[in-house]
Design a protein around this motif. Structure first.
Motif, short mmCIF file in Angstrom:
data_model
loop_
_atom_site.label_atom_id
_atom_site.label_comp_id
_atom_site.label_asym_id
_atom_site.label_seq_id
_atom_site.Cartn_x
_atom_site.Cartn_y
_atom_site.Cartn_z
N GLU A 18 0.85 -1.19 0.00
CA GLU A 18 0.00 0.00 0.00
C GLU A 18 0.88 1.24 0.00
OE1 GLU A 18 -2.52 -0.27 3.42
OE2 GLU A 18 -3.93 -1.67 2.46
N LEU A 19 0.66 2.13 -0.95
CA LEU A 19 1.44 3.36 -1.05
C LEU A 19 0.53 4.57 -1.00
CD1 LEU A 19 3.99 2.43 -3.88
CD2 LEU A 19 4.38 2.43 -1.42
N ALA A 20 1.01 5.62 -0.36
CA ALA A 20 0.31 6.91 -0.34
C ALA A 20 1.36 7.99 -0.60
CB ALA A 20 -0.38 7.13 1.00
N THR A 21 0.96 9.07 -1.22
CA THR A 21 1.92 10.13 -1.58
C THR A 21 1.48 11.48 -1.05
OG1 THR A 21 0.80 10.53 -3.70
CG2 THR A 21 2.60 8.93 -3.69
N MET A 22 2.46 12.35 -0.86
CA MET A 22 2.20 13.74 -0.48
C MET A 22 3.01 14.63 -1.40
SD MET A 22 2.75 15.58 3.24
CE MET A 22 4.54 15.62 3.10
N GLY A 23 2.42 15.73 -1.85
CA GLY A 23 3.08 16.58 -2.83
C GLY A 23 2.57 16.28 -4.22
N ALA A 46 6.02 -0.44 -8.55
CA ALA A 46 5.00 0.62 -8.46
C ALA A 46 5.47 1.81 -9.27
CB ALA A 46 4.79 1.02 -7.00
N ASN A 47 4.62 2.31 -10.15
CA ASN A 47 4.94 3.49 -10.96
C ASN A 47 4.31 4.73 -10.34
OD1 ASN A 47 6.36 2.08 -13.05
ND2 ASN A 47 4.39 1.31 -13.77
N ILE A 48 5.16 5.72 -10.08
CA ILE A 48 4.69 6.97 -9.48
C ILE A 48 5.06 8.13 -10.41
CG2 ILE A 48 5.00 8.56 -7.54
CD1 ILE A 48 5.35 6.13 -5.75
N LYS A 49 4.08 8.94 -10.73
CA LYS A 49 4.30 10.07 -11.63
C LYS A 49 4.67 11.31 -10.81
CE LYS A 49 1.99 12.88 -15.17
NZ LYS A 49 0.72 13.11 -15.91
N VAL A 50 5.79 11.92 -11.19
CA VAL A 50 6.25 13.16 -10.55
C VAL A 50 5.95 14.30 -11.52
CG1 VAL A 50 8.21 14.38 -9.55
CG2 VAL A 50 8.08 11.89 -9.40
N GLU A 54 8.23 20.13 -6.49
CA GLU A 54 7.80 20.32 -5.11
C GLU A 54 8.19 19.10 -4.28
OE1 GLU A 54 3.65 20.99 -2.58
OE2 GLU A 54 3.73 21.43 -4.71
N THR A 55 8.64 19.37 -3.07
CA THR A 55 9.04 18.28 -2.18
C THR A 55 7.90 17.27 -2.03
OG1 THR A 55 10.57 19.68 -0.96
CG2 THR A 55 9.81 17.69 0.14
N GLY A 56 8.23 16.00 -2.20
CA GLY A 56 7.21 14.96 -2.09
C GLY A 56 7.67 13.87 -1.15
N VAL A 57 6.72 13.16 -0.60
CA VAL A 57 7.01 12.05 0.30
C VAL A 57 6.16 10.86 -0.10
CG1 VAL A 57 7.14 11.27 2.70
CG2 VAL A 57 7.44 13.70 2.18
#
Length: 204
Positions: A18-23, A46-50, A54-57
């Motif tokens: 399970e993944l969650a993102t901030m930013g 897991a593919n995450i789009k940036v 901005e700082t992300g976590v």
């Protein structure tokens, strides 16, 4: 990629990451569930789009059910922090373009100089290398031993965002440096992230 290894003696069922993102980060797809036999391993991608600098976590948990367990088990993973330095690179622009952007950009982060470095030019070089920026002020304007330096720095992100920095530093009578590093950008994220990086790196 996350590699999962089942070191227990039982089969883990309904195992998922399970993944969650901030930013400005977005999980591209929903991750599926797996069954992992004792001693088996599984690589989950897991593919995450940036979408900006901005700082992300990224926060993560491994969730699974074991034989005889009525409730789910949760393993909390360490947070992953996205570093702004991975997305900006030194760039150049004309003086008039820099001044126009400086006047236009509304977000500013003003960082007071707090360093153990005692030479103004060495401090400027340290900031340039620590922030991955280019000094636009010509070398001849930085020559001499007047104990004061003012310089403009510039970088551009892979997303086309501009980062402007003005360094104004002087040596005091007791040998310490004082002044300010002002950061301007069109978005709040760059101004804050770059300010955090300067605060962390400026001591020398």
């Amino acid at each position: 990629d996350v590699t999962l290894l089942n070191r227990t003696n039982e089969t883990l069922q309904n195992l998922t990451l399970e993944l969650a993102t901030m930013g400005d980060l977005k999980l591209v797809e929903r991750l599926q569930q797996y069954t992992l036999a004792a001693g088996a391993s599984k690589v989950i991608r897991a593919n995450i789009k940036v979408s900006s600098t901005e700082t992300g976590v990224i926060f993560g948990n491994i969730v699974y059910e074991g034989a005889g367990y009525a409730e789910r088990n949760v393993v909390v993973l360490n947070d992953i922090h996205i570093d702004i330095m991975d997305y900006i690179s030194p760039a150049t622009c004309a003086d008039v373009q820099f001044r126009n952007m400086w006047a236009e950009f509304e977000w500013e982060n003003k960082v007071a100089i707090n360093t153990t470095i005692t030479d103004v030019n060495r401090f400027l070089e340290h900031i340039v290398s620590s922030t991955n920026m280019k000094c636009l002020t010509p070398p001849r304007a930085l020559e001499g031993e007047c104990g004061y330096v003012a310089a403009n720095l510039y970088a551009r992100s892979v997303f086309g965002e501009d980062a402007l920095v003005n360094v104004s530093v002087e040596a005091t009578a007791d040998g310490k440096l004082q002044g300010y590093i002002r950061i301007r950008s069109k978005t709040q994220g760059i101004a804050l992230s770059l300010g955090d990086k300067v605060t962390l790196k400026q001591k020398g």
